[in-house]
Structures are given as structure tokens and as C-alpha cells.
Design a protein around this motif. Structure first.
Motif, short mmCIF file in Angstrom:
data_model
loop_
_atom_site.label_atom_id
_atom_site.label_comp_id
_atom_site.label_asym_id
_atom_site.label_seq_id
_atom_site.Cartn_x
_atom_site.Cartn_y
_atom_site.Cartn_z
N PRO A 11 48.00 60.12 23.68
CA PRO A 11 47.44 59.73 24.96
C PRO A 11 46.58 58.47 24.84
N VAL A 12 46.65 57.65 25.84
CA VAL A 12 45.79 56.48 25.91
C VAL A 12 44.59 56.89 26.74
N THR A 13 43.42 56.74 26.16
CA THR A 13 42.23 57.18 26.87
C THR A 13 41.37 56.00 27.25
N LEU A 14 41.01 55.94 28.48
CA LEU A 14 40.06 54.96 28.97
C LEU A 14 38.86 55.73 29.49
N SER A 15 37.73 55.10 29.41
CA SER A 15 36.55 55.75 29.98
C SER A 15 36.76 55.93 31.46
N PRO A 16 36.29 57.04 32.02
CA PRO A 16 36.50 57.26 33.46
C PRO A 16 35.91 56.12 34.27
N GLY A 17 36.71 55.62 35.20
CA GLY A 17 36.23 54.59 36.11
C GLY A 17 36.38 53.17 35.57
N LYS A 18 36.53 53.03 34.26
CA LYS A 18 36.63 51.70 33.68
C LYS A 18 37.85 50.96 34.20
N ASP A 19 39.00 51.67 34.24
CA ASP A 19 40.22 51.02 34.72
C ASP A 19 40.08 50.61 36.18
N ASP A 20 39.32 51.37 36.95
CA ASP A 20 39.08 51.01 38.35
C ASP A 20 38.25 49.73 38.44
N LEU A 21 37.31 49.55 37.51
CA LEU A 21 36.50 48.34 37.49
C LEU A 21 37.37 47.13 37.18
N TYR A 22 38.25 47.28 36.20
CA TYR A 22 39.17 46.19 35.87
C TYR A 22 40.05 45.86 37.08
N SER A 23 40.53 46.89 37.76
CA SER A 23 41.37 46.69 38.95
C SER A 23 40.60 45.97 40.04
N ALA A 24 39.31 46.30 40.18
CA ALA A 24 38.49 45.65 41.20
C ALA A 24 38.40 44.15 40.93
N PHE A 25 38.20 43.78 39.66
CA PHE A 25 38.15 42.36 39.32
C PHE A 25 39.49 41.68 39.58
N GLU A 26 40.58 42.35 39.18
CA GLU A 26 41.91 41.77 39.41
C GLU A 26 42.17 41.58 40.89
N GLN A 27 41.76 42.56 41.69
CA GLN A 27 41.99 42.47 43.14
C GLN A 27 41.18 41.32 43.74
N GLU A 28 39.92 41.21 43.37
CA GLU A 28 39.07 40.16 43.94
C GLU A 28 39.49 38.77 43.46
N PHE A 29 39.91 38.67 42.19
CA PHE A 29 40.31 37.38 41.65
C PHE A 29 41.74 37.03 42.05
N GLY A 30 42.52 38.03 42.47
CA GLY A 30 43.89 37.80 42.92
C GLY A 30 44.86 37.47 41.81
N ARG A 31 44.56 37.95 40.61
CA ARG A 31 45.43 37.69 39.46
C ARG A 31 45.12 38.71 38.37
N PRO A 32 46.04 38.86 37.41
CA PRO A 32 45.75 39.74 36.28
C PRO A 32 44.66 39.11 35.40
N LEU A 33 43.86 39.93 34.76
CA LEU A 33 42.80 39.43 33.91
C LEU A 33 43.35 39.05 32.54
#
Length: 140
Positions: free
Chosen positions: A49-71
């Protein structure tokens, strides 16, 4: 890679210009990867399993959404550094992102400067950040 049979070099001639060319052929690599994946699926190895800290992936997604591109990998490391090394609360990082968007500055250095400024001014909660932002805007 060529020596181990992972990559082939195909030779050809351009029909229009008559020039000879070489190109990499990755078909052997793909075949070996497919064989390996099939072998792992057949054996009853438990999936890793790939484990990410809870909510971390959502934070990355928030940046990608606001910047309009992949990080970029560097940007991903910067966010991880804010969380793990600098110990900024996730909600504070999100609020710094909102402040950057509000200012029209979609740059990681700008978000970083906001967070550094807040740390310098002992701002560690979203409520304190809101008050600090009001004072900052009022001073302009």
C-alpha cells in the motif's frame, strides 16, 4: 540497457530526404515489465500500500487546482517541507495559498514568504493569520 535487452535501437531511412536515422525502441522493456507485473499478480504477494498522511494529498490537489497545472517534484517537496520540517499546520498553508491567490501571485516563493512572515510575527493559527492579513492590508 541495450546490452541487457531492455532497449533496441532501430535504424531506418527517411523516405523524403533519404537520410538515415536511429530511434530507441522500448518494446522489450514494456514486455519485461508486463511479464513482471503478471508474475506478481499470479503469486499471492500482498499489494504494497502507498500511504500518505491524511489530508496531505488534498493539500497537493488544492495547490494544483489553484495553480491550474500539475506540481513539479520540487514544489511537492516544498509542501512536504512546510508540513514535516517547518511544522506549519495544514490549515495555515491552505490560508497562505488563499492569500496568494487573493493577491494574484501564484508562485510558491510568494506562499513561502507569507508563511515565513507569519512565523516571524508568531502567527500560527488561521484566526491569527486573518487578523494579521487585515492589519497588513490596512497598512497599505
Amino acid at each position: 540497457l541495450v546490452k541487457n535487452g531492455f532497449v533496441l535501437i532501430d535504424e531506418g531511412t527517411d523516405p523524403l530526404s533519404g537520410k538515415k536515422f536511429e530511434r530507441y525502441n522500448l518494446a522489450p522493456l514494456y514486455e519485461k515489465l508486463a511479464e513482471r507485473a503478471a508474475a506478481e499478480m499470479e503469486s499471492d504477494l500482498p499489494a504494497r500500500p502507498v500511504t500518505l498522511s491524511p489530508g496531505k494529498d488534498d493539500l497537493y490537489s488544492a495547490f494544483e487546482q489553484e495553480f491550474g497545472r500539475p506540481l513539479t517534484p520540487m514544489e511537492l517537496e516544498m509542501i512536504t517541507g512546510w508540513i514535516e520540517k517547518d511544522r506549519y499546520p495544514e490549515e495555515l498553508i491552505r490560508f497562505a495559498l488563499k492569500e496568494a491567490v487573493f493577491a494574484g501571485k501564484l508562485h510558491f516563493r510568494y506562499v513561502d514568504r507569507i508563511l515565513v512572515n507569519w512565523r516571524k510575527n508568531k502567527v500560527m493559527t488561521t484566526q491569527q493569520a486573518k487578523e494579521h492579513a487585515k492589519q497588513f492590508r490596512g497598512a497599505r
